[in-house]
Scaffold this motif. Sequence first.
Motif, mmCIF file in Angstrom:
data_model
loop_
_atom_site.group_PDB
_atom_site.id
_atom_site.type_symbol
_atom_site.label_atom_id
_atom_site.label_comp_id
_atom_site.label_asym_id
_atom_site.label_seq_id
_atom_site.Cartn_x
_atom_site.Cartn_y
_atom_site.Cartn_z
ATOM 1 N N PRO A 405 1.088 -1.378 -0.051
ATOM 2 C CA PRO A 405 0.049 -0.554 0.332
ATOM 3 C C PRO A 405 1.057 1.056 -0.323
ATOM 4 C CG PRO A 405 0.009 -1.296 2.077
ATOM 5 C CD PRO A 405 0.136 -1.997 0.992
ATOM 6 N N GLU A 406 0.133 2.652 -0.547
ATOM 7 C CA GLU A 406 0.664 3.846 -0.234
ATOM 8 C C GLU A 406 0.781 4.375 0.569
ATOM 9 O OE1 GLU A 406 0.195 5.598 -4.544
ATOM 10 O OE2 GLU A 406 -1.370 4.571 -3.489
ATOM 11 N N ASP A 407 1.704 4.849 1.154
ATOM 12 C CA ASP A 407 1.539 5.662 2.808
ATOM 13 C C ASP A 407 0.080 6.483 2.652
ATOM 14 O OD1 ASP A 407 1.334 6.722 5.154
ATOM 15 O OD2 ASP A 407 4.119 7.735 5.038
ATOM 16 N N LEU A 408 -1.392 5.986 2.750
ATOM 17 C CA LEU A 408 -2.047 7.041 2.233
ATOM 18 C C LEU A 408 -2.048 8.171 3.929
ATOM 19 C CD1 LEU A 408 -5.281 4.964 1.367
ATOM 20 C CD2 LEU A 408 -3.672 5.901 0.380
ATOM 21 N N PRO A 409 -1.795 7.736 5.111
ATOM 22 C CA PRO A 409 -2.220 8.460 6.014
ATOM 23 C C PRO A 409 -1.242 9.885 6.179
ATOM 24 C CG PRO A 409 -2.232 6.812 7.421
ATOM 25 C CD PRO A 409 -1.758 6.265 5.649
ATOM 26 N N ASN A 420 -2.258 -0.517 9.793
ATOM 27 C CA ASN A 420 -1.381 -1.598 10.160
ATOM 28 C C ASN A 420 0.115 -1.133 9.939
ATOM 29 O OD1 ASN A 420 -1.257 -3.504 8.652
ATOM 30 N ND2 ASN A 420 -2.892 -4.468 8.600
ATOM 31 N N ARG A 421 0.993 -2.336 11.012
ATOM 32 C CA ARG A 421 1.608 -2.108 10.717
ATOM 33 C C ARG A 421 3.064 -2.364 8.437
ATOM 34 N NH1 ARG A 421 5.488 -7.774 12.144
ATOM 35 N NH2 ARG A 421 3.649 -8.811 12.081
ATOM 36 N N TRP A 422 1.727 -2.838 8.455
ATOM 37 C CA TRP A 422 2.089 -3.234 6.654
ATOM 38 C C TRP A 422 1.847 -1.752 5.855
ATOM 39 C CZ3 TRP A 422 -0.149 -7.049 9.559
ATOM 40 C CH2 TRP A 422 0.950 -7.855 9.730
ATOM 41 N N LYS A 426 -6.671 -0.419 8.521
ATOM 42 C CA LYS A 426 -7.389 -1.364 9.994
ATOM 43 C C LYS A 426 -8.649 -1.082 9.654
ATOM 44 C CE LYS A 426 -4.162 -1.370 13.876
ATOM 45 N NZ LYS A 426 -3.930 -0.636 14.569
ATOM 46 N N ALA A 427 -9.632 -2.236 9.373
ATOM 47 C CA ALA A 427 -11.367 -1.835 9.108
ATOM 48 C C ALA A 427 -11.330 -2.980 9.570
ATOM 49 C CB ALA A 427 -10.856 -1.483 7.737
ATOM 50 N N ASP A 428 -13.234 -3.153 10.775
ATOM 51 C CA ASP A 428 -13.676 -3.960 10.435
ATOM 52 C C ASP A 428 -13.940 -5.083 9.178
ATOM 53 O OD1 ASP A 428 -15.878 -5.388 12.004
ATOM 54 O OD2 ASP A 428 -16.583 -5.671 10.874
ATOM 55 N N TYR A 429 -13.514 -6.775 9.392
ATOM 56 C CA TYR A 429 -13.263 -7.358 8.017
ATOM 57 C C TYR A 429 -14.918 -7.350 7.911
ATOM 58 C CZ TYR A 429 -8.931 -8.700 7.278
ATOM 59 O OH TYR A 429 -7.788 -8.564 6.125
ATOM 60 N N GLY A 443 -11.219 -3.946 -0.214
ATOM 61 C CA GLY A 443 -10.675 -4.400 -1.278
ATOM 62 C C GLY A 443 -9.145 -4.754 -0.656
ATOM 63 N N ASP A 444 -7.972 -4.470 -2.231
ATOM 64 C CA ASP A 444 -6.707 -4.681 -1.683
ATOM 65 C C ASP A 444 -6.124 -3.674 -0.368
ATOM 66 O OD1 ASP A 444 -7.189 -6.770 -3.490
ATOM 67 O OD2 ASP A 444 -5.489 -5.542 -4.692
ATOM 68 N N ILE A 445 -6.863 -2.128 -0.533
ATOM 69 C CA ILE A 445 -6.777 -1.310 0.512
ATOM 70 C C ILE A 445 -6.080 -2.017 2.046
ATOM 71 C CG2 ILE A 445 -8.426 -0.026 0.636
ATOM 72 C CD1 ILE A 445 -4.437 1.352 0.750
ATOM 73 N N VAL A 446 -7.469 -2.572 2.419
ATOM 74 C CA VAL A 446 -7.697 -3.693 3.394
ATOM 75 C C VAL A 446 -6.785 -4.931 3.626
ATOM 76 C CG1 VAL A 446 -9.133 -4.355 5.072
ATOM 77 C CG2 VAL A 446 -9.853 -2.592 3.917
#
Length: 480
Positions: A405-409, A420-422, A426-429, A443-446
Amino acid sequence: MIMAEQPMLKFVNIERDMPEKRPPDLRRTDFNEIYAEYADAKAKEQSSRCSQCGVPYCQSHCPLHNNIPDWLRLTAEGRLQEAYEVSQATNTFPEICGRICPQDRLCEGNCVIEQSGHGTVTIGSVEKYITDTAWEEGWVQPIKPGRERPESVGIIGAGPGGLAAADVLRRAGVQVTVYDRYDRAGGLLTYGIPGFKLEKDVVMRRNDQLAQGGVNFELNCNVGVDNSFADIRARHDAVIIATGVYKTREIQAPGSGVPGLERAIDFLTASNRKSFGDAVEDFDSGRLNASGKKVVVIGGGDTAMDCVRTSIRQGATSVKCLYRRDRANMPGSQREVANAEEEGVVFEWLSAPKGFVGDPVTGVMVQKMRLGQPDVTGRQAPELIEGSDYVEEADLVIMALGFEPEDLPTLWGEADLPVNRWGTIKADYVSGQTALDGVYAVGDIVRGASLVVWAIKDGRDCAEAILKRLDQGATAVAAE
Ligand SMILES: Cc1cc2nc3c(=O)[nH]c(=O)nc-3n(C[C@H](O)[C@H](O)[C@H](O)COP(=O)(O)OP(=O)(O)OC[C@H]3O[C@@H](n4cnc5c(N)ncnc54)[C@H](O)[C@@H]3O)c2cc1C
Ligand code: SF4
């Protein structure tokens, strides 16, 4: 008394038969899909092989829990429109999944008649056939919500995750705007996956259907650059982040950084853009064009398979794929490896890059590996065989080692966006809800780099969760 003929359980007498594949010599010359469509009689015949299990493992191993035995039976009975209705009730894009799901690892890999040695029912091909027929017959229509709702949802990312959510929300009458940094919707369906797996008009007609049904697209809108995340959040009652993962894993090895070493996503995007007839400077200059080159692709996943097969079609003089494990332990679909081999790709198993020679590149230093003891995950770790190095000649090397993932924050200036550390959100599944109020992710960003069918599932589940929340809000307002 005349007994009606039993339409199903024909697997004992009828053999598995995939739609015909175009001959390799022909498919090497274009970007069209390689499988022909089933003729109607063949689709019925193949559907009739289903054993209609009481506990259908195909269904439980399909991420969308498609009602596979039901639509197989309806197809076998010639009730195609009903089969389509059942199929589209659980899947937003059945004709796309039918084409590109790795069925050997999902539904078909768990078919009971496959387990008993008769060869799986060709579930994906029938799913594709049903919905392609629905399009031809005009059964697929633009969305017409029963009523318009005042609430709006903004979706960042027009890939399968975002579009599946848009579809469910719009059907319920919600006002939906999808933002994407590309000029066409579809995400990796449009610019990642090549036409020989998924022809582009199949994706574009879905984009058109959504637009005709009232989904508003704001394309060429790079959130974080053209529009801030905060701005989009302020515009809508809820926001879904569906931006996928695009940061390429790099190889840190001697000789890197020279011309001729390219990222898979750039190579595939350029090729897909050319298929649309776009002017692509880096392709036209030869940089992202494999024509007349010795190509080496590094990686063993779906992206690597797409790169090797694209290189063949662009007219490479040779195409080799280096993967550090063996065939049985590669992450890509075995079906795609077989297709690539038929088309002339050579696989160098148990081979890892150690560095690159030349500037621009003229070769890859390869070291041979063997598989050692299984690690904690049970997967055998590759180990180096000392003294086995050699140089594989290459004038185009394509890195297909996966995506992060790109560093969205940071990119969006949203330090509170929970990752999360990758770096995945972080989202409810199930609902996709993040710790930010009204902000969801799918999707992939989660999940990290995953599959189209999982993105669709996430998008649908998230949209249902948002509808529930909007309904609760509407009830609360009405009670005031
Ligand atoms: C080459 C390749 C081949 C693949 N083959 C298969 C296959 O055969 N079968 C399969 O099931 N899966 C395959 N996959 C995986 C599959 O494509 C993905 O899992 C799936 O597309 C993820 O969907 P998504 O909606 O999460 O993200 P994506 O499809 O990646 O869509 C994300 C969208 O968000 C947009 N976006 C990103 N950041 C921003 C921003 N800041 N502002 C605005 N828009 C933004 C992007 O432009 C993109 O359109 C493949 C992947 C690749 C790379
Ligand atoms: S969506 Fe994918 S896994 Fe599910 S039935 Fe279709 S092809 Fe199989």
